[in-house]
Design a protein around this motif. Structure first.
Motif, short mmCIF file in Angstrom:
data_model
loop_
_atom_site.label_atom_id
_atom_site.label_comp_id
_atom_site.label_asym_id
_atom_site.label_seq_id
_atom_site.Cartn_x
_atom_site.Cartn_y
_atom_site.Cartn_z
N LEU A 130 0.85 -1.20 0.00
CA LEU A 130 0.00 0.00 0.00
C LEU A 130 0.89 1.25 0.00
O LEU A 130 0.64 2.21 -0.75
N GLU A 131 1.95 1.20 0.81
CA GLU A 131 2.86 2.34 0.87
C GLU A 131 3.54 2.57 -0.48
O GLU A 131 3.71 3.71 -0.92
N ALA A 132 3.88 1.47 -1.15
CA ALA A 132 4.49 1.59 -2.48
C ALA A 132 3.52 2.25 -3.45
O ALA A 132 3.92 3.08 -4.29
N ARG A 133 2.21 1.91 -3.33
CA ARG A 133 1.22 2.53 -4.21
C ARG A 133 1.12 4.03 -3.93
O ARG A 133 0.96 4.83 -4.84
N ILE A 134 1.19 4.39 -2.62
CA ILE A 134 1.12 5.82 -2.26
C ILE A 134 2.35 6.54 -2.83
O ILE A 134 2.23 7.63 -3.39
N ASN A 135 3.52 5.89 -2.72
CA ASN A 135 4.77 6.48 -3.23
C ASN A 135 4.70 6.78 -4.72
O ASN A 135 5.35 7.70 -5.21
#
Lengths: 202, 202
Positions: A130-135
């Motif tokens: 999820l954090e990678a998607r936000i990044n």
């Protein structure tokens, strides 16, 4: 005692059915007997469907829902809003939200909730993903829609804590009185939450 | 609308599960999702059990219960009383009577009840086969244990009518108040039957 009169092949099916959620010994016996009474091709069809299941379904590499295509039909749908991502516990929750019919964003499936007792910590959930998607920068709003159970709430709190410094809007599913419910039958926790979250009339 | 987001292989399994008794769309979805979340070998094991079912189980040529051997373990058991035959609707009823633990005779499975609306007459049930067993001469008592439902009672009446001239004792399962039940909660038909069938104290 009764085991002696149940044929082993039927007993095996009954024990396998018992492993499914909500199916006890009695229901499993009834199902097994019914399948046995019906034509063999119905049992074969069900067996085929079970065999095909895992081989044709995979996880969407973007949102991690179950899908036969990658990206899934939602992530691949250009008409949906990719800047709004709804975070849910399981693919079943995605279906429930899709049935509600008023959400047009993308999803992110955590595949579980935090549950230290069962050894499920943040690393076991799709949180890094999820954090990678936000990044990647396209997301404007993360809409957290975990269940309002104790582990669901704990997971939501954890996510809010972890993501509150990111340049995205964090929102949560509203809690309150179910539609059509008489107030006097609502449990006090739900009622307290509904009072707390009361909104201005328009 | 939601169909679009359910992968076809999962949808197929859900529709197959829906054909089973007592399993609706919601339960089938939950079961399908659970099977999908669990390891593929569990689904394969269940598929195997389903595939094996009809190939390894046949009807006992004597009592027509489901069995992997012919005669079945009951008909082939020399310790059981072959002169007493309990007539039941389905193999599941045999299991229920075996669980009661105080019946030591043989069985005869009708494989259904008379139901003219569904096109099930005497020829569709194993009644001729029962008569052939009586003709063989070893049977002294036919114990009719069909359910006390309308079709069960009709089937019992039909059997009594058809067999009353044969040189066998015809008996029926007793109807009355369930064990541990408060009389005031019994329905009036059961109570009437229990009064009618009252027995002398010993």
């Amino acid at each position: 005692m009764s085991l002696q009169v149940i044929p082993p092949a039927l007993e095996r099916l009954i024990q396998d059915l018992c492993k499914l959620p909500g199916i006890g010994q009695k229901t499993a016996s009834r199902l097994g007997m019914t399948i046995l009474r019906r034509p063999a091709n119905e049992a074969r069809e069900l067996a085929d469907a079970l065999t095909q299941l895992h081989s044709s379904i995979q996880l969407c590499s973007c949102c991690f829902t179950f899908s036969e295509s990658d990206p899934c039909s939602i992530c691949g749908n250009l008409k949906r809003d990719a800047s709004l991502v709804c975070v849910v516990e399981q693919p079943g929750d995605l279906l429930a939200i899709e049935k509600a019919g008023n959400f047009n964003g993308h999803y992110h499936i955590l595949h579980g909730v935090l549950s230290p007792m069962d050894g499920i910590g943040p690393a076991e959930l799709k949180i890094k993903e999820l954090e990678a998607r936000i990044n990647s920068g396209t997301i404007k709003e993360i809409f957290i829609a975990t269940s309002s159970t104790v582990p669901g709430e704990a997971t939501a709190s954890f996510l809010i804590d972890r993501l509150h410094k990111r340049p995205v809007l964090l929102t949560r599913l509203a809690c309150g009185i179910p539609m059509g419910m008489d107030i006097k039958y609502a449990d006090r926790h739900t009622l307290a939450r509904a009072i707390e979250s009361r909104s201005e009339t328009r």
